[in-house]
Design an enzyme around this catalytic site. Sequence first.
Site, PDB file in Angstrom:
ATOM      1  N   SER A   1     -10.649   7.063  -2.682  1.00 57.79           N
ATOM      2  CA  SER A   1     -10.740   7.293  -1.237  1.00 57.79           C
ATOM      3  C   SER A   1     -10.161   8.659  -0.893  1.00 57.79           C
ATOM      4  O   SER A   1     -10.676   9.379  -0.034  1.00 57.79           O
ATOM      5  CB  SER A   1      -9.968   6.218  -0.470  1.00 57.79           C
ATOM      6  OG  SER A   1     -10.760   5.071  -0.292  1.00 57.79           O
TER       7      SER A   1
ATOM      8  N   GLY B   1     -12.411  -0.056   3.106  1.00 54.79           N
ATOM      9  CA  GLY B   1     -12.797  -1.466   3.053  1.00 54.79           C
ATOM     10  C   GLY B   1     -11.781  -2.321   2.302  1.00 54.79           C
ATOM     11  O   GLY B   1     -10.816  -1.817   1.728  1.00 54.79           O
ATOM     12  N   ASP B   2     -11.976  -3.597   2.329  1.00 53.13           N
ATOM     13  CA  ASP B   2     -11.208  -4.575   1.542  1.00 53.13           C
ATOM     14  C   ASP B   2     -12.056  -5.843   1.575  1.00 53.13           C
ATOM     15  O   ASP B   2     -13.284  -5.748   1.765  1.00 53.13           O
ATOM     16  CB  ASP B   2      -9.799  -4.774   2.159  1.00 53.13           C
ATOM     17  CG  ASP B   2      -8.857  -5.589   1.266  1.00 53.13           C
ATOM     18  OD1 ASP B   2      -8.289  -5.017   0.332  1.00 53.13           O
ATOM     19  OD2 ASP B   2      -8.688  -6.805   1.482  1.00 53.13           O
TER      20      ASP B   2
ATOM     21  N   THR C   1     -12.344   0.777  -7.732  1.00 54.10           N
ATOM     22  CA  THR C   1     -11.207  -0.124  -7.932  1.00 54.10           C
ATOM     23  C   THR C   1     -11.372  -0.895  -9.239  1.00 54.10           C
ATOM     24  O   THR C   1     -10.462  -0.948 -10.072  1.00 54.10           O
ATOM     25  CB  THR C   1     -11.037  -1.090  -6.748  1.00 54.10           C
ATOM     26  OG1 THR C   1     -11.018  -0.319  -5.545  1.00 54.10           O
ATOM     27  CG2 THR C   1      -9.749  -1.882  -6.861  1.00 54.10           C
TER      28      THR C   1
ATOM     29  N   LYS D   1      -2.590  -0.900   6.614  1.00 56.96           N
ATOM     30  CA  LYS D   1      -3.592  -1.935   6.335  1.00 56.96           C
ATOM     31  C   LYS D   1      -4.030  -2.501   7.675  1.00 56.96           C
ATOM     32  O   LYS D   1      -3.300  -2.401   8.664  1.00 56.96           O
ATOM     33  CB  LYS D   1      -2.983  -3.041   5.469  1.00 56.96           C
ATOM     34  CG  LYS D   1      -3.996  -3.822   4.681  1.00 56.96           C
ATOM     35  CD  LYS D   1      -4.492  -3.107   3.445  1.00 56.96           C
ATOM     36  CE  LYS D   1      -5.649  -3.870   2.821  1.00 56.96           C
ATOM     37  NZ  LYS D   1      -6.008  -3.343   1.499  1.00 56.96           N
TER      38      LYS D   1
ATOM     39  N   GLN E   1       0.824  -1.217   0.000  1.00 52.79           N
ATOM     40  CA  GLN E   1       0.000   0.000   0.000  1.00 52.79           C
ATOM     41  C   GLN E   1       0.857   1.266   0.000  1.00 52.79           C
ATOM     42  O   GLN E   1       0.493   2.268  -0.623  1.00 52.79           O
ATOM     43  CB  GLN E   1      -0.921  -0.012   1.236  1.00 52.79           C
ATOM     44  CG  GLN E   1      -2.050   0.978   1.181  1.00 52.79           C
ATOM     45  CD  GLN E   1      -3.237   0.500   0.368  1.00 52.79           C
ATOM     46  OE1 GLN E   1      -3.659  -0.645   0.499  1.00 52.79           O
ATOM     47  NE2 GLN E   1      -3.785   1.360  -0.477  1.00 52.79           N
TER      48      GLN E   1
HETATM   49  P1  NDP Z   1     -14.641  -9.057  -1.854  1.00 52.68           P
HETATM   50  O1  NDP Z   1     -14.726  -9.637  -0.490  1.00 52.68           O
HETATM   51  O2  NDP Z   1     -15.689  -8.105  -2.287  1.00 52.68           O
HETATM   52  O3  NDP Z   1     -14.531 -10.221  -2.938  1.00 52.68           O
HETATM   53  C1  NDP Z   1     -13.536 -11.210  -2.899  1.00 52.68           C
HETATM   54  C2  NDP Z   1     -13.895 -12.266  -3.918  1.00 52.68           C
HETATM   55  O4  NDP Z   1     -12.840 -13.226  -4.007  1.00 52.68           O
HETATM   56  C3  NDP Z   1     -15.146 -13.027  -3.566  1.00 52.68           C
HETATM   57  O5  NDP Z   1     -15.807 -13.400  -4.733  1.00 52.68           O
HETATM   58  C4  NDP Z   1     -14.606 -14.259  -2.844  1.00 52.68           C
HETATM   59  O6  NDP Z   1     -15.455 -15.379  -2.941  1.00 52.68           O
HETATM   60  C5  NDP Z   1     -13.352 -14.518  -3.654  1.00 52.68           C
HETATM   61  N1  NDP Z   1     -12.417 -15.345  -2.851  1.00 52.68           N
HETATM   62  C6  NDP Z   1     -12.236 -16.618  -3.031  1.00 52.68           C
HETATM   63  N2  NDP Z   1     -11.352 -17.127  -2.193  1.00 52.68           N
HETATM   64  C7  NDP Z   1     -10.938 -16.189  -1.440  1.00 52.68           C
HETATM   65  C8  NDP Z   1     -10.014 -16.147  -0.383  1.00 52.68           C
HETATM   66  N3  NDP Z   1      -9.311 -17.226   0.021  1.00 52.68           N
HETATM   67  N4  NDP Z   1      -9.806 -14.982   0.197  1.00 52.68           N
HETATM   68  C9  NDP Z   1     -10.515 -13.930  -0.205  1.00 52.68           C
HETATM   69  N5  NDP Z   1     -11.409 -13.924  -1.195  1.00 52.68           N
HETATM   70  C10 NDP Z   1     -11.627 -15.043  -1.834  1.00 52.68           C
HETATM   71  O7  NDP Z   1     -13.195  -8.363  -1.933  1.00 52.68           O
HETATM   72  P2  NDP Z   1     -12.688  -7.251  -2.939  1.00 52.68           P
HETATM   73  O8  NDP Z   1     -13.271  -7.466  -4.279  1.00 52.68           O
HETATM   74  O9  NDP Z   1     -12.815  -5.944  -2.273  1.00 52.68           O
HETATM   75  O10 NDP Z   1     -11.114  -7.567  -2.984  1.00 52.68           O
HETATM   76  C11 NDP Z   1     -10.544  -8.502  -3.901  1.00 52.68           C
HETATM   77  C12 NDP Z   1      -9.057  -8.232  -4.020  1.00 52.68           C
HETATM   78  O11 NDP Z   1      -8.853  -6.877  -4.477  1.00 52.68           O
HETATM   79  C13 NDP Z   1      -8.242  -8.346  -2.731  1.00 52.68           C
HETATM   80  O12 NDP Z   1      -6.943  -8.784  -3.027  1.00 52.68           O
HETATM   81  C14 NDP Z   1      -8.175  -6.897  -2.243  1.00 52.68           C
HETATM   82  O13 NDP Z   1      -7.075  -6.676  -1.373  1.00 52.68           O
HETATM   83  C15 NDP Z   1      -8.000  -6.183  -3.569  1.00 52.68           C
HETATM   84  N6  NDP Z   1      -8.330  -4.759  -3.543  1.00 52.68           N
HETATM   85  C16 NDP Z   1      -9.574  -4.324  -3.179  1.00 52.68           C
HETATM   86  C17 NDP Z   1      -9.863  -2.986  -3.172  1.00 52.68           C
HETATM   87  C18 NDP Z   1     -11.239  -2.470  -2.878  1.00 52.68           C
HETATM   88  O14 NDP Z   1     -11.449  -1.247  -3.053  1.00 52.68           O
HETATM   89  N7  NDP Z   1     -12.185  -3.285  -2.476  1.00 52.68           N
HETATM   90  C19 NDP Z   1      -8.838  -1.970  -3.487  1.00 52.68           C
HETATM   91  C20 NDP Z   1      -7.570  -2.537  -3.953  1.00 52.68           C
HETATM   92  C21 NDP Z   1      -7.358  -3.869  -3.933  1.00 52.68           C
HETATM   93  P3  NDP Z   1     -16.569 -15.620  -1.801  1.00 52.68           P
HETATM   94  O15 NDP Z   1     -17.580 -14.546  -2.002  1.00 52.68           O
HETATM   95  O16 NDP Z   1     -17.084 -16.985  -2.064  1.00 52.68           O
HETATM   96  O17 NDP Z   1     -15.832 -15.502  -0.506  1.00 52.68           O
END
Ligand code: NDP
Length: 450
Positions: free
Chosen positions: A382, A164-165, A208, A125, A110
Amino acid sequence: MQYIEEVLQSVKESNPNEPEFYQAVEEVLSSINQVVEGNNEYQQQAILERLVEPERQAIFRVPWLDDNGKVQVNRGFRIEFSSTLGPYKGGLRFHPSVNQSVVKFLGFEQVLKNALTGLPLGGAKGGADFNPKGKSDNEIMRFCQSYMTELYRHIGANTDVPAGDIGVGAREIGYLFGQYKRISNQFEGVLTGKPEIMGGSSLRTEATGYGVAYFLSAMLDAKGDSLRGKRCLVSGAGNVALYLMEKLDQYDAVILSCSDSKGTLYCKDGLDVALVKHLKNEQGAELRDYLNELKDSEFTPVNQYPSDGHHVWRYEADIALPCATQNEITEKDAEALVENGCSVVCEGANMPTTADALKVFKDNDVFLGPSKAANAGGVATSQFEMAQNASMQKWRAEQVDEKLQQVMKSIFDTISATAKQYSNEHDLVLGANIAGFERVADAMLKQGVV
Ligand code: NDP
């Protein structure tokens, strides 16, 4: 270079059992040889030693009552990595896999990501090993309130501003904000990703995913190509994946797949993105439920994700877009992607590609957009939210979108120019690591030994 080797060795020894953190540090340090060699001050002022040591780490107990009246206990984290360029900034992740190594790797990444945006942001984080899945709204609220009851003493609108994340969306941010306001008696921009009715920015939810699409579009543009008709494999079906797919759809790309922790959904003619989004967002459905709605698609289940891998990387496609979690593209996956004709990878998730997989992509001239650049649209927006809160203004969605597009284009131009200066313009991993490092390191030099 010996100085870098020594720092890496000491990171390994002083942070045992933190493989993700070491992986992130090694990837960055091993690509900045040329700049560190070219400036003695970095070594004299111990810039690398300071860069890899978080400024402050809070690890705390989070006790809460479940709906049966039973006391549950989780571990909470907030790792304030660097305030060199601005207030600490970075998301909170609620997922059972959260531990010190994961939070530290995310915090370290980050710092450089925020530097690449060119905005005044430090890096941090946090999160907890709490699993929101299957919990009632009341349980989520009680957990968030307990988490904030400790976190509030570390954060503030000009100190540390979480977002969030994974597992933390607008609902959780709403509960966290409510508790912060109650115990601090301050209505201030202490969290971003807030619901719009209480100071959230337009387009923060989409930022994002949209930002990844804008970055990918700049990558293709640089090759004299476009997204129209490109076959894309997406993993994940959360915040980043859904809004990336929405924007890719607007660019007339064909989205062949997405995935969740239960498996991969694939449709050879392209998924109905609006339907997937509706099922996930409005109905909270799992991807396998999609099969009932569209006959031509297939769902490949997975037992244990990510350790068992994802079928998503085994299909033919032009572009791969990992948007689920760290290390989700292994060496084998990378080999399969290359064999099946994939020549572009753009990372929506943080550090989704293992070190071995990165090597496969590099050896095969795959054009790779690294996460610390490609997914920076979330944190940039953000910062727009912080600016709106501080000035008590509300920007229109079109204004936010225009600024987001500018930031993503500027990040691409910066890292591509840096890559060209030190290697070749397509080595965006090297370009992002060097450009991010130089911004932070040069500001550290100016701030003295702190
Ligand atoms: P969400 O929780 O909204 O979605 C995560 C998705 O990945 C879900 O579909 C989830 O499935 C799937 N998944 C499957 N396996 C895993 C696991 N072992 N751990 C986590 N998730 C899993 O998260 P985001 O979309 O916000 O984040 C996704 C990625 O993007 C992460 O790496 C995050 O750090 C990165 N990111 C997010 C940002 C944001 O603004 N949200 C900004 C920058 C980076 P299921 O629903 O079945 O759990």
